[in-house]
Design a protein around this motif. Structure first.
Motif, PDB file in Angstrom:
ATOM      1  N   LEU A 106       0.867  -1.175   0.000  1.00  0.00           N
ATOM      2  CA  LEU A 106       0.000   0.000   0.000  1.00  0.00           C
ATOM      3  C   LEU A 106       0.902   1.222   0.000  1.00  0.00           C
ATOM      4  CD1 LEU A 106      -2.709   1.454   0.187  1.00  0.00           C
ATOM      5  CD2 LEU A 106      -2.619   1.180   2.675  1.00  0.00           C
ATOM      6  N   VAL A 107       0.997   1.877  -1.155  1.00  0.00           N
ATOM      7  CA  VAL A 107       1.877   3.036  -1.309  1.00  0.00           C
ATOM      8  C   VAL A 107       1.195   4.078  -2.181  1.00  0.00           C
ATOM      9  CG1 VAL A 107       3.993   1.672  -1.101  1.00  0.00           C
ATOM     10  CG2 VAL A 107       3.014   2.090  -3.357  1.00  0.00           C
ATOM     11  N   THR A 108       1.664   5.300  -2.078  1.00  0.00           N
ATOM     12  CA  THR A 108       1.249   6.318  -3.041  1.00  0.00           C
ATOM     13  C   THR A 108       2.496   6.860  -3.729  1.00  0.00           C
ATOM     14  OG1 THR A 108       1.418   8.164  -1.477  1.00  0.00           O
ATOM     15  CG2 THR A 108      -0.699   7.022  -1.617  1.00  0.00           C
ATOM     16  N   LEU A 138       3.871  -1.209   3.944  1.00  0.00           N
ATOM     17  CA  LEU A 138       3.143   0.038   4.154  1.00  0.00           C
ATOM     18  C   LEU A 138       4.172   1.106   4.439  1.00  0.00           C
ATOM     19  CD1 LEU A 138       0.538   1.723   4.671  1.00  0.00           C
ATOM     20  CD2 LEU A 138       0.674   0.968   7.068  1.00  0.00           C
ATOM     21  N   GLY A 139       4.162   2.178   3.657  1.00  0.00           N
ATOM     22  CA  GLY A 139       5.201   3.184   3.837  1.00  0.00           C
ATOM     23  C   GLY A 139       4.705   4.598   3.651  1.00  0.00           C
ATOM     24  N   PHE A 140       5.401   5.519   4.340  1.00  0.00           N
ATOM     25  CA  PHE A 140       5.084   6.939   4.267  1.00  0.00           C
ATOM     26  C   PHE A 140       6.375   7.698   4.024  1.00  0.00           C
ATOM     27  CE2 PHE A 140       2.335   4.791   7.264  1.00  0.00           C
ATOM     28  CZ  PHE A 140       1.071   5.118   6.804  1.00  0.00           C
ATOM     29  N   SER A 141       6.380   8.522   2.989  1.00  0.00           N
ATOM     30  CA  SER A 141       7.570   9.315   2.691  1.00  0.00           C
ATOM     31  C   SER A 141       7.162  10.633   2.066  1.00  0.00           C
ATOM     32  CB  SER A 141       8.497   8.554   1.732  1.00  0.00           C
ATOM     33  OG  SER A 141       7.893   8.434   0.456  1.00  0.00           O
ATOM     34  N   GLU A 142       8.142  11.521   1.921  1.00  0.00           N
ATOM     35  CA  GLU A 142       7.840  12.846   1.376  1.00  0.00           C
ATOM     36  C   GLU A 142       7.368  12.772  -0.075  1.00  0.00           C
ATOM     37  OE1 GLU A 142      11.361  15.144   1.549  1.00  0.00           O
ATOM     38  OE2 GLU A 142      12.606  13.699   0.506  1.00  0.00           O
ATOM     39  N   SER A 143       7.723  11.706  -0.785  1.00  0.00           N
ATOM     40  CA  SER A 143       7.290  11.593  -2.178  1.00  0.00           C
ATOM     41  C   SER A 143       5.961  10.859  -2.310  1.00  0.00           C
ATOM     42  CB  SER A 143       8.356  10.846  -2.998  1.00  0.00           C
ATOM     43  OG  SER A 143       8.516   9.530  -2.512  1.00  0.00           O
ATOM     44  N   GLY A 144       5.476  10.317  -1.170  1.00  0.00           N
ATOM     45  CA  GLY A 144       4.218   9.598  -1.235  1.00  0.00           C
ATOM     46  C   GLY A 144       3.160  10.264  -0.389  1.00  0.00           C
ATOM     47  N   PHE A 145       3.050   9.795   0.878  1.00  0.00           N
ATOM     48  CA  PHE A 145       2.069  10.358   1.791  1.00  0.00           C
ATOM     49  C   PHE A 145       2.668  11.551   2.544  1.00  0.00           C
ATOM     50  CE2 PHE A 145       0.694   5.836   1.628  1.00  0.00           C
ATOM     51  CZ  PHE A 145      -0.622   6.023   1.253  1.00  0.00           C
ATOM     52  N   GLY A 160       2.721  -7.745   6.216  1.00  0.00           N
ATOM     53  CA  GLY A 160       3.611  -8.842   5.869  1.00  0.00           C
ATOM     54  C   GLY A 160       5.012  -8.400   5.502  1.00  0.00           C
ATOM     55  N   GLY A 161       5.139  -7.220   4.926  1.00  0.00           N
ATOM     56  CA  GLY A 161       6.439  -6.692   4.530  1.00  0.00           C
ATOM     57  C   GLY A 161       6.954  -5.674   5.519  1.00  0.00           C
ATOM     58  N   ASP A 162       7.546  -4.591   5.013  1.00  0.00           N
ATOM     59  CA  ASP A 162       8.112  -3.553   5.866  1.00  0.00           C
ATOM     60  C   ASP A 162       7.085  -2.471   6.186  1.00  0.00           C
ATOM     61  OD1 ASP A 162      10.559  -4.840   5.686  1.00  0.00           O
ATOM     62  OD2 ASP A 162      11.264  -3.578   4.027  1.00  0.00           O
ATOM     63  N   PHE A 163       7.306  -1.823   7.308  1.00  0.00           N
ATOM     64  CA  PHE A 163       6.577  -0.612   7.666  1.00  0.00           C
ATOM     65  C   PHE A 163       7.634   0.470   7.804  1.00  0.00           C
ATOM     66  CE2 PHE A 163       4.469   1.883  11.289  1.00  0.00           C
ATOM     67  CZ  PHE A 163       3.840   2.733  10.395  1.00  0.00           C
ATOM     68  N   PHE A 164       7.558   1.501   6.945  1.00  0.00           N
ATOM     69  CA  PHE A 164       8.619   2.496   6.977  1.00  0.00           C
ATOM     70  C   PHE A 164       8.076   3.915   6.905  1.00  0.00           C
ATOM     71  CE2 PHE A 164       7.985   1.606   2.465  1.00  0.00           C
ATOM     72  CZ  PHE A 164       8.005   2.863   1.884  1.00  0.00           C
TER      73      PHE A 164
END
Length: 275
Positions: free
Chosen positions: A20-22, A45-52, A68-72
């Protein structure tokens, strides 16, 4: 991507097999409203300046129990993890770097991280309260516990941690004075490097470790004033004149007379930017 403004069209989804990414969302989705039925994410599931990047809330994920994978989080402006209070396990790693977290209180159900737990310049939090249920790190795929460049005063919140299938690195946390919350550790596959500003606290933690963990532990006590120097001397006196780690003298120390009873230092003796 691009012009999505709402996730309400996904309201019936219970699981996502992948990530789940944007990516370059121009309107910056304000929350996860619409994903209230989501229970598991097979990928990351990740949150970054280029996504969320501008997301201020992840409320809407209250039913999510497994990633199941990474949370970052990378350069994320999220102040809290409200919405993840039912998250129980992360199959991969949990990494937060250059982010704005103020608390981990909303991870109160998290019990297991399959990979590493990395907190690097991750926010303004002063403790790890909220992680009390976390029992193991790296058991699935191996991983370190690394906390560096934080505002931590204590490691409160890690009292329940028992196993780390990797290294433990607690370094460059200038305000950290209490590391005793790690006393519940029962197995560490790699090495331990722990920096703290309280010599007495370091000795208490060392005495609480099982023999195999204590043998591989490397403690660095940072002495920033004359009172801390005296405390290190007292800690050594209680152990036959031997200080059980390294001493790093910084900032406003003006005298070493508090160390007059020390016969030996297990690690190194260095000075650094002593004013």
């Amino acid at each position: 991507e691009e012009n999505v403004t709402s996730l309400t069209g996904l309201s019936g989804i219970k699981g996502i097999k992948g990530d789940l990414v944007t990516y370059e969302n121009k309107n910056s989705i304000p929350s996860f409203a619409g994903l209230e039925a989501l229970e598991s994410i097979g990928g990351s599931l990740g949150f970054s300046e280029s996504g969320f990047g501008n997301l201020q809330s992840i409320e809407g994920l209250e039913r999510l129990t497994h990633i199941g994978g990474d949370f970052f989080l990378f350069r994320s402006t999220l102040p809290s993890l409200r919405g993840l209070q039912n998250l129980r396990s992360i199959g991969g790693s949990f990494r937060a770097k250059y982010s704005g977290l103020s608390s981990f209180e909303d991870l109160k159900s998290l019990r297991s991280i399959g990979g590493e737990l990395l907190l690097d310049s991750a926010g303004s939090f002063t403790s790890l309260a909220g992680l009390e249920q976390l029992e193991d790190i790296g058991l699935s795929i191996g991983g370190d516990l690394s906390i560096i460049h934080s505002s931590l005063v204590s490691l409160d919140g890690l009292q329940g941690l028992r196993f780390v299938k990797g290294n433990v690195n607690i370094e460059y946390n200038d305000e950290l004075s209490s590391v005793e919350s790690l006393k519940g550790l029962r197995a560490v596959k790699g090495n331990l490097t722990i920096e703290s500003t309280d010599p007495q606290d370091v000795v208490r933690l060392l005495d609480s470790f099982l023999a195999d963990i204590a043998e591989k532990a490397k403690f660095v006590t940072i002495l920033t004033n004359d009172n801390a120097v005296a405390s290190a001397g007292f800690a050594a006196a209680e152990r036959g004149g031997i200080f059980p780690g390294s001493l790093r003298i910084e900032e406003n120390v003006t005298s070493l007379t508090g160390l007059s009873g020390i016969k030996g230092i297990k690690g190194g003796l260095v000075t650094y930017e002593n004013k």
